[in-house]
Design a protein around this motif. Structure first.
Motif, mmCIF file in Angstrom:
data_model
loop_
_atom_site.group_PDB
_atom_site.id
_atom_site.type_symbol
_atom_site.label_atom_id
_atom_site.label_comp_id
_atom_site.label_asym_id
_atom_site.label_seq_id
_atom_site.Cartn_x
_atom_site.Cartn_y
_atom_site.Cartn_z
ATOM 1 N N LYS A 172 7.000 -0.915 -10.606
ATOM 2 C CA LYS A 172 8.277 -0.020 -11.770
ATOM 3 C C LYS A 172 8.771 1.008 -10.636
ATOM 4 N N ILE A 173 8.438 1.705 -10.368
ATOM 5 C CA ILE A 173 8.841 2.996 -9.041
ATOM 6 C C ILE A 173 9.078 2.528 -7.895
ATOM 7 N N PRO A 174 8.371 1.547 -7.482
ATOM 8 C CA PRO A 174 7.953 1.875 -5.865
ATOM 9 C C PRO A 174 9.914 0.811 -5.621
ATOM 10 N N LEU A 175 9.501 -0.356 -7.022
ATOM 11 C CA LEU A 175 10.835 -1.641 -7.295
ATOM 12 C C LEU A 175 12.476 -0.873 -6.988
ATOM 13 N N GLN A 176 12.718 -0.051 -7.440
ATOM 14 C CA GLN A 176 14.157 1.408 -7.620
ATOM 15 C C GLN A 176 14.047 1.598 -6.675
ATOM 16 N N ALA A 177 12.631 2.156 -5.935
ATOM 17 C CA ALA A 177 13.359 2.677 -4.284
ATOM 18 C C ALA A 177 14.313 1.397 -3.387
ATOM 19 N N TYR A 178 13.013 0.039 -3.551
ATOM 20 C CA TYR A 178 13.202 -1.016 -2.292
ATOM 21 C C TYR A 178 14.968 -1.343 -3.197
ATOM 22 N N GLU A 179 15.638 -0.970 -3.999
ATOM 23 C CA GLU A 179 16.939 -1.673 -4.658
ATOM 24 C C GLU A 179 17.574 -0.915 -4.538
ATOM 25 N N ARG A 180 17.440 0.740 -4.700
ATOM 26 C CA ARG A 180 18.545 1.409 -4.339
ATOM 27 C C ARG A 180 18.913 2.506 -3.361
ATOM 28 N N LYS A 181 17.943 2.619 -3.063
ATOM 29 C CA LYS A 181 17.809 3.157 -1.252
ATOM 30 C C LYS A 181 17.292 2.546 0.227
ATOM 31 N N LEU A 182 16.788 0.877 -0.057
ATOM 32 C CA LEU A 182 16.009 0.388 1.098
ATOM 33 C C LEU A 182 16.785 -0.913 1.141
ATOM 34 N N ASP A 217 0.592 -1.719 0.085
ATOM 35 C CA ASP A 217 0.183 0.479 -0.386
ATOM 36 C C ASP A 217 0.751 1.219 0.014
ATOM 37 N N ASN A 218 1.708 1.417 -1.654
ATOM 38 C CA ASN A 218 2.327 2.636 -1.115
ATOM 39 C C ASN A 218 1.747 3.791 -2.002
ATOM 40 N N PHE A 219 1.204 4.756 -1.013
ATOM 41 C CA PHE A 219 1.007 6.255 -0.964
ATOM 42 C C PHE A 219 1.529 7.169 -0.691
ATOM 43 N N VAL A 220 2.027 7.635 -1.905
ATOM 44 C CA VAL A 220 2.204 9.328 -1.351
ATOM 45 C C VAL A 220 1.267 10.435 -2.092
ATOM 46 N N HIS A 221 1.350 11.623 -1.836
ATOM 47 C CA HIS A 221 0.119 12.884 -2.275
ATOM 48 C C HIS A 221 1.040 12.752 -4.003
ATOM 49 N N TYR A 228 3.104 15.940 -2.922
ATOM 50 C CA TYR A 228 4.305 15.399 -1.516
ATOM 51 C C TYR A 228 5.743 14.068 -2.504
ATOM 52 N N ARG A 229 6.189 13.886 -3.875
ATOM 53 C CA ARG A 229 6.758 13.386 -4.092
ATOM 54 C C ARG A 229 8.251 13.420 -3.887
ATOM 55 N N ARG A 230 8.806 12.369 -4.701
ATOM 56 C CA ARG A 230 10.435 13.139 -4.008
ATOM 57 C C ARG A 230 10.632 13.379 -3.015
ATOM 58 N N HIS A 231 10.389 13.544 -2.095
ATOM 59 C CA HIS A 231 10.587 13.898 -0.745
ATOM 60 C C HIS A 231 11.317 12.938 0.223
ATOM 61 N N GLY A 232 11.037 11.935 -0.595
ATOM 62 C CA GLY A 232 11.893 10.801 0.854
ATOM 63 C C GLY A 232 10.218 9.934 1.338
ATOM 64 N N ILE A 233 9.222 10.275 0.999
ATOM 65 C CA ILE A 233 8.159 9.966 2.002
ATOM 66 C C ILE A 233 8.323 8.205 2.493
ATOM 67 N N PHE A 234 8.192 8.746 1.094
ATOM 68 C CA PHE A 234 8.273 6.607 1.271
ATOM 69 C C PHE A 234 9.127 4.991 1.576
ATOM 70 N N SER A 235 10.129 6.815 2.070
ATOM 71 C CA SER A 235 11.497 5.669 2.203
ATOM 72 C C SER A 235 11.016 5.801 3.902
HETATM 73 C C1 LIG Z 1 5.542 5.074 -5.453
HETATM 74 C C2 LIG Z 1 5.306 6.086 -4.924
HETATM 75 C C3 LIG Z 1 4.851 5.418 -3.174
HETATM 76 C C4 LIG Z 1 7.127 6.535 -4.734
HETATM 77 O O1 LIG Z 1 6.362 7.625 -2.957
HETATM 78 P P1 LIG Z 1 7.786 9.133 -2.859
HETATM 79 O O2 LIG Z 1 7.851 9.641 -1.570
HETATM 80 O O3 LIG Z 1 7.902 9.316 -3.741
HETATM 81 O O4 LIG Z 1 8.731 8.039 -2.787
HETATM 82 P P2 LIG Z 1 10.567 8.794 -2.213
HETATM 83 O O5 LIG Z 1 10.621 10.321 -2.582
HETATM 84 O O6 LIG Z 1 11.398 8.401 -0.698
HETATM 85 O O7 LIG Z 1 11.850 8.140 -3.219
HETATM 86 C C5 LIG Z 1 12.665 7.247 -3.470
HETATM 87 C C6 LIG Z 1 12.977 6.743 -4.112
HETATM 88 O O8 LIG Z 1 12.466 6.142 -4.803
HETATM 89 C C7 LIG Z 1 12.127 6.181 -6.587
HETATM 90 N N1 LIG Z 1 11.702 6.993 -7.163
HETATM 91 C C8 LIG Z 1 10.895 7.350 -6.676
HETATM 92 N N2 LIG Z 1 10.576 7.930 -7.494
HETATM 93 C C9 LIG Z 1 10.093 7.954 -8.652
HETATM 94 C C10 LIG Z 1 9.419 8.555 -10.139
HETATM 95 N N3 LIG Z 1 8.962 8.794 -10.326
HETATM 96 N N4 LIG Z 1 10.675 7.996 -11.098
HETATM 97 C C11 LIG Z 1 12.186 7.125 -11.024
HETATM 98 N N5 LIG Z 1 12.337 7.363 -9.509
HETATM 99 C C12 LIG Z 1 11.760 7.341 -7.939
HETATM 100 C C13 LIG Z 1 14.453 7.249 -6.747
HETATM 101 O O9 LIG Z 1 15.147 6.202 -6.293
HETATM 102 C C14 LIG Z 1 13.819 7.950 -5.258
HETATM 103 O O10 LIG Z 1 15.017 8.398 -4.897
HETATM 104 P P3 LIG Z 1 15.446 9.610 -4.987
HETATM 105 O O11 LIG Z 1 14.703 10.807 -5.233
HETATM 106 O O12 LIG Z 1 16.303 10.066 -3.976
HETATM 107 O O13 LIG Z 1 15.745 9.860 -6.433
HETATM 108 C C15 LIG Z 1 4.617 7.237 -5.407
HETATM 109 O O14 LIG Z 1 5.722 7.883 -6.131
HETATM 110 C C16 LIG Z 1 3.897 7.645 -5.626
HETATM 111 O O15 LIG Z 1 2.749 7.265 -4.026
HETATM 112 N N6 LIG Z 1 3.051 6.745 -7.045
HETATM 113 C C17 LIG Z 1 1.813 6.302 -7.130
HETATM 114 C C18 LIG Z 1 0.338 5.142 -6.283
HETATM 115 C C19 LIG Z 1 1.611 3.902 -7.023
HETATM 116 O O16 LIG Z 1 2.092 3.892 -7.613
HETATM 117 N N7 LIG Z 1 2.344 3.371 -5.949
HETATM 118 C C20 LIG Z 1 2.650 1.903 -6.539
HETATM 119 C C21 LIG Z 1 2.305 0.535 -5.910
HETATM 120 S S1 LIG Z 1 1.475 0.362 -4.798
#
Ligand SMILES: CC(C)(COP(=O)(O)OP(=O)(O)OC[C@H]1O[C@@H](n2cnc3c(N)ncnc32)[C@H](O)[C@@H]1OP(=O)(O)O)[C@@H](O)C(=O)NCCC(=O)NCCS
Length: 362
Positions: A130-140, A93-97, A100-107
């Motif tokens: 796809k997007i959370p995968l990048q976060a999990y692999e690179r940051k978490l 359940d990864n959802f960020v407004h 507010y994205r790319r501010h590290g909230i998900f992480s």
């Molecule tokens: C996926 C999601 C939860 C990420 O939330 P976030 O708070 O923006 O993520 P973070 O700021 O913690 O990002 C951590 C890393 O993830 C990767 N990342 C996040 N968003 C990205 C994007 N749009 N494109 C590429 N990489 C991305 C980056 O590596 C990022 O690190 P960096 O900003 O230092 O480069 C958010 O984009 C979202 O709510 N998306 C829509 C809902 C969704 O698709 N959820 C997944 C299905 S459950």
């Protein structure tokens, strides 16, 4: 346990039950409805995290003032890994407004729920998009597990599919019955051997007591498998606010020899039949074939256009699905947190059983 942390005007905390309506509103307000029809209502989160019979998980949230700006859940799911029962949990359940994205909230939410549970979970896994995968692999510190999980699809009724492709919908109406007859003949589930099988498959309201014996016997075959005890199955499919169909296979003596759980949902003009979960003994392949035949027939009767299943590539189930006309569709990476048990799982070389309902995709 750190209950709350404040950072740059944002409050990170574990949600109480009273927060669930706000979380549900946030989920529904900013993101598309779940494509497999999974509930986003407060009772869904309550069931998943707070009425979980395997321990309390939770939903972690980030808020600014009174507004929710991010959420993440952790759901306890018992697992058997190399013969030992472990307290695993799925993060999801990864959802960020959007603002507010790319501010590290998900992480931050991920780290908060690692810190915020007691006792710690032995294995934390997820199937990220796809997007959370990048976060999990690179940051978490959550690398991909070397296991090849894939989705497989089987077209069942062609009308809805043809309507999408053809300019005139009346052409789809004329052509589709013929296409359906041809595809039923082409993709017939191999009936050789099945005809001799005395296994009986029926929809039932619940799981029989001896499903535990099935679980004990079948689980020995796998190095990594979610626990499919009666207690788990009842929580997962019966206590769940979403509705599922349970198919039970019984041998002539009445003993349970397998089960399959299915669901039907219409999304974007396509009616999908989902094969959510299954377990049978590989020593009698007819049990799985019969369950599959019953499920596909029921999807056909319910007007499903396509059937979808997740399965481990190369497994007995994968081979059976291939023979039954299912086509590999996409690979679904599974990642896990690199803690002690995570490191062992990440080494790979293990035999897995994993289905769609082992994730929260359904
Ligand atoms: C996926 C999601 C939860 C990420 O939330 P976030 O708070 O923006 O993520 P973070 O700021 O913690 O990002 C951590 C890393 O993830 C990767 N990342 C996040 N968003 C990205 C994007 N749009 N494109 C590429 N990489 C991305 C980056 O590596 C990022 O690190 P960096 O900003 O230092 O480069 C958010 O984009 C979202 O709510 N998306 C829509 C809902 C969704 O698709 N959820 C997944 C299905 S459950």
């Amino acid at each position: 346990m750190r209950a709350e942390t404040m950072s740059e005007g944002l409050l990170f905390k574990k949600a109480g039950k009273e927060d669930l309506p706000r979380i549900s509103e946030f989920r529904k307000g900013f993101f598309e409805v779940h494509e497999a029809g999974r509930s986003c209502e407060p009772e869904y989160y309550e069931w998943k995290c707070y009425r979980n019979v395997f321990g309390e998980g939770g939903v972690w949230l980030a808020e600014e003032g009174n507004s929710v700006v991010g959420v993440k859940s952790l759901t306890p799911k018992p697992m058997k890994v190399l013969g030992a029962m472990v307290n695993a949990a799925e993060t999801g359940d990864n959802f960020v407004h959007p603002d507010y994205r790319r501010h590290g909230i998900f992480s931050r939410l991920f780290r908060a729920h690692l810190d915020g549970v007691d006792p710690q979970w032995s294995l934390i896994y997820t199937l990220p998009s796809k997007i959370p995968l990048q976060a999990y692999e690179r940051k978490l510190d959550c690398p991909q597990i070397p296991v090849s999980l894939c989705s497989m699809v089987k077209p069942v009724r062609s009308k809805q599919l043809l309507k999408r492709k053809l300019r005139f919908s009346f052409v789809a109406a004329i052509v589709s019955p013929l296409v359906d007859i041809a595809s039923r003949a082409m993709f017939r589930i191999g009936t050789r051997g099945m005809a001799r099988s005395t296994v009986d498959v029926r929809p039932e309201e619940g799981f029989p007591d001896d499903v535990d014996a099935l679980w004990e016997e079948a689980s020995v075959n796998y190095d990594v498998i979610l626990v499919r005890s009666k207690k788990y199955l009842e929580w997962r499919y019966i206590a769940n606010p979403d509705a599922y169909t349970i198919l039970i296979a019984r041998s002539k003596s009445g003993a349970t020899s397998g089960y399959m759980v299915t669901k039907v949902h219409a999304s974007n003009d396509l009616t999908w039949g989902y094969i959510c979960d299954f377990l049978t003994l590989e020593s009698d392949p007819n049990v799985f074939r019969k369950l599959l035949a019953a499920a596909v027939e029921s999807f056909y009767q319910k007007g499903c256009a396509v059937v979808l299943a997740y399965v481990v590539r190369g497994s007995f189930y994968y081979r059976t699905l291939l023979r039954a006309g299912f086509l590999p569709r996409a690979r679904h990476p599974i990642v896990c947190y690199r803690n002690e048990l995570g490191k062992l799982v990440l080494k790979g070389g293990h035999k897995w059983h994993f289905t769609m309902a082992d994730s929260d995709h359904i």
